[in-house]
Design a protein around this motif. Sequence first.
Motif, PDB file in Angstrom:
ATOM      1  N   PHE A  90       0.788  -1.232   0.000  1.00 47.17           N
ATOM      2  CA  PHE A  90       0.000   0.000   0.000  1.00 47.17           C
ATOM      3  C   PHE A  90       0.823   1.287   0.000  1.00 47.17           C
ATOM      4  O   PHE A  90       0.333   2.339  -0.377  1.00 47.17           O
ATOM      5  CB  PHE A  90      -0.922   0.016   1.228  1.00 47.17           C
ATOM      6  CG  PHE A  90      -1.644  -1.272   1.439  1.00 47.17           C
ATOM      7  CD1 PHE A  90      -2.537  -1.749   0.486  1.00 47.17           C
ATOM      8  CD2 PHE A  90      -1.433  -2.030   2.574  1.00 47.17           C
ATOM      9  CE1 PHE A  90      -3.202  -2.941   0.658  1.00 47.17           C
ATOM     10  CE2 PHE A  90      -2.091  -3.235   2.768  1.00 47.17           C
ATOM     11  CZ  PHE A  90      -2.984  -3.690   1.811  1.00 47.17           C
ATOM     12  N   VAL A  91       2.058   1.207   0.446  1.00 44.12           N
ATOM     13  CA  VAL A  91       2.885   2.397   0.692  1.00 44.12           C
ATOM     14  C   VAL A  91       3.850   2.636  -0.465  1.00 44.12           C
ATOM     15  O   VAL A  91       4.553   1.736  -0.889  1.00 44.12           O
ATOM     16  CB  VAL A  91       3.672   2.225   2.012  1.00 44.12           C
ATOM     17  CG1 VAL A  91       4.644   3.369   2.221  1.00 44.12           C
ATOM     18  CG2 VAL A  91       2.712   2.102   3.188  1.00 44.12           C
ATOM     19  N   SER A  92       3.868   3.884  -0.945  1.00 45.67           N
ATOM     20  CA  SER A  92       4.864   4.228  -1.956  1.00 45.67           C
ATOM     21  C   SER A  92       6.088   4.907  -1.330  1.00 45.67           C
ATOM     22  O   SER A  92       7.164   4.905  -1.904  1.00 45.67           O
ATOM     23  CB  SER A  92       4.263   5.120  -3.046  1.00 45.67           C
ATOM     24  OG  SER A  92       3.822   6.338  -2.525  1.00 45.67           O
ATOM     25  N   ARG A  93       5.904   5.481  -0.121  1.00 45.43           N
ATOM     26  CA  ARG A  93       7.023   6.148   0.551  1.00 45.43           C
ATOM     27  C   ARG A  93       6.757   6.204   2.052  1.00 45.43           C
ATOM     28  O   ARG A  93       5.622   6.419   2.474  1.00 45.43           O
ATOM     29  CB  ARG A  93       7.179   7.561   0.006  1.00 45.43           C
ATOM     30  CG  ARG A  93       8.315   8.318   0.616  1.00 45.43           C
ATOM     31  CD  ARG A  93       8.429   9.704   0.035  1.00 45.43           C
ATOM     32  NE  ARG A  93       9.424  10.424   0.797  1.00 45.43           N
ATOM     33  CZ  ARG A  93      10.210  11.341   0.305  1.00 45.43           C
ATOM     34  NH1 ARG A  93      10.102  11.682  -0.967  1.00 45.43           N
ATOM     35  NH2 ARG A  93      11.090  11.951   1.045  1.00 45.43           N
ATOM     36  N   ALA A  94       7.817   6.030   2.833  1.00 42.96           N
ATOM     37  CA  ALA A  94       7.729   6.163   4.291  1.00 42.96           C
ATOM     38  C   ALA A  94       8.907   6.990   4.781  1.00 42.96           C
ATOM     39  O   ALA A  94      10.042   6.743   4.392  1.00 42.96           O
ATOM     40  CB  ALA A  94       7.726   4.799   4.961  1.00 42.96           C
ATOM     41  N   GLU A  95       8.612   7.980   5.596  1.00 38.66           N
ATOM     42  CA  GLU A  95       9.646   8.837   6.177  1.00 38.66           C
ATOM     43  C   GLU A  95       9.556   8.723   7.694  1.00 38.66           C
ATOM     44  O   GLU A  95       8.507   9.010   8.266  1.00 38.66           O
ATOM     45  CB  GLU A  95       9.425  10.287   5.773  1.00 38.66           C
ATOM     46  CG  GLU A  95       9.425  10.534   4.281  1.00 38.66           C
ATOM     47  CD  GLU A  95       8.925  11.924   3.942  1.00 38.66           C
ATOM     48  OE1 GLU A  95       9.490  12.909   4.464  1.00 38.66           O
ATOM     49  OE2 GLU A  95       7.956  12.017   3.170  1.00 38.66           O
ATOM     50  N   VAL A  96      10.640   8.308   8.341  1.00 37.15           N
ATOM     51  CA  VAL A  96      10.659   8.102   9.785  1.00 37.15           C
ATOM     52  C   VAL A  96      11.510   9.186  10.437  1.00 37.15           C
ATOM     53  O   VAL A  96      12.631   9.454   9.997  1.00 37.15           O
ATOM     54  CB  VAL A  96      11.241   6.721  10.139  1.00 37.15           C
ATOM     55  CG1 VAL A  96      11.286   6.524  11.650  1.00 37.15           C
ATOM     56  CG2 VAL A  96      10.445   5.615   9.458  1.00 37.15           C
ATOM     57  N   THR A  97      10.963   9.790  11.493  1.00 39.88           N
ATOM     58  CA  THR A  97      11.696  10.767  12.292  1.00 39.88           C
ATOM     59  C   THR A  97      11.675  10.296  13.738  1.00 39.88           C
ATOM     60  O   THR A  97      10.599  10.166  14.334  1.00 39.88           O
ATOM     61  CB  THR A  97      11.049  12.163  12.202  1.00 39.88           C
ATOM     62  OG1 THR A  97      10.981  12.572  10.838  1.00 39.88           O
ATOM     63  CG2 THR A  97      11.833  13.185  13.011  1.00 39.88           C
ATOM     64  N   PHE A  98      12.855   9.995  14.293  1.00 39.06           N
ATOM     65  CA  PHE A  98      12.942   9.620  15.697  1.00 39.06           C
ATOM     66  C   PHE A  98      12.987  10.889  16.535  1.00 39.06           C
ATOM     67  O   PHE A  98      13.510  11.916  16.107  1.00 39.06           O
ATOM     68  CB  PHE A  98      14.177   8.752  15.938  1.00 39.06           C
ATOM     69  CG  PHE A  98      14.033   7.391  15.332  1.00 39.06           C
ATOM     70  CD1 PHE A  98      13.352   6.385  16.004  1.00 39.06           C
ATOM     71  CD2 PHE A  98      14.552   7.109  14.082  1.00 39.06           C
ATOM     72  CE1 PHE A  98      13.191   5.141  15.445  1.00 39.06           C
ATOM     73  CE2 PHE A  98      14.406   5.858  13.500  1.00 39.06           C
ATOM     74  CZ  PHE A  98      13.722   4.874  14.188  1.00 39.06           C
ATOM     75  N   LEU A  99      12.423  10.812  17.731  1.00 35.95           N
ATOM     76  CA  LEU A  99      12.267  11.980  18.597  1.00 35.95           C
ATOM     77  C   LEU A  99      12.999  11.790  19.916  1.00 35.95           C
ATOM     78  O   LEU A  99      12.951  10.709  20.500  1.00 35.95           O
ATOM     79  CB  LEU A  99      10.779  12.222  18.884  1.00 35.95           C
ATOM     80  CG  LEU A  99       9.870  12.347  17.659  1.00 35.95           C
ATOM     81  CD1 LEU A  99       8.405  12.339  18.094  1.00 35.95           C
ATOM     82  CD2 LEU A  99      10.207  13.596  16.877  1.00 35.95           C
ATOM     83  N   GLU A 100      13.634  12.853  20.396  1.00 32.31           N
ATOM     84  CA  GLU A 100      14.252  12.868  21.714  1.00 32.31           C
ATOM     85  C   GLU A 100      13.476  13.829  22.597  1.00 32.31           C
ATOM     86  O   GLU A 100      13.231  14.979  22.208  1.00 32.31           O
ATOM     87  CB  GLU A 100      15.718  13.313  21.631  1.00 32.31           C
ATOM     88  CG  GLU A 100      16.604  12.320  20.919  1.00 32.31           C
ATOM     89  CD  GLU A 100      18.057  12.772  20.870  1.00 32.31           C
ATOM     90  OE1 GLU A 100      18.350  13.922  21.283  1.00 32.31           O
ATOM     91  OE2 GLU A 100      18.881  11.979  20.430  1.00 32.31           O
ATOM     92  N   HIS A 101      13.128  13.376  23.763  1.00 32.77           N
ATOM     93  CA  HIS A 101      12.338  14.167  24.712  1.00 32.77           C
ATOM     94  C   HIS A 101      13.149  15.348  25.256  1.00 32.77           C
ATOM     95  O   HIS A 101      14.312  15.190  25.619  1.00 32.77           O
ATOM     96  CB  HIS A 101      11.921  13.241  25.873  1.00 32.77           C
ATOM     97  CG  HIS A 101      11.172  13.912  26.945  1.00 32.77           C
ATOM     98  ND1 HIS A 101      11.770  14.342  28.093  1.00 32.77           N
ATOM     99  CD2 HIS A 101       9.865  14.236  27.048  1.00 32.77           C
ATOM    100  CE1 HIS A 101      10.859  14.887  28.879  1.00 32.77           C
ATOM    101  NE2 HIS A 101       9.694  14.845  28.253  1.00 32.77           N
TER     102      HIS A 101
END
Length: 102
Positions: free
Chosen positions: A86-97
Amino acid sequence: MTTGFGLVVRFTLRDADAAGAFDELVSRTLDRIRRYEQGTVVYVNHRVPGEPNVRVFYELYEDRAAFDAHEQQPHIKHFLDAREEFVSRAEVTFLEHIDGKV
């Protein structure tokens, strides 16, 4: 006090049919996350107004170990494999508190 471990994932889906099927896949996966993942604090699928083929996940875990455990769950491995249809693109952003209200 745990500071948590978070990420945001932006998915661009192939088309409207893919978006509907993706949402169903996410709902089935969320049933298992609710049941089996005590360390998953927040796992939310968002629709983006004006962008019908975009979904944004916000995920928050008690800590990095809870995220690592999440990634090893059979239902997550199934989700990661199945979403490719289903996905053509995925962008992941990791977060620091830094700061916030919990």
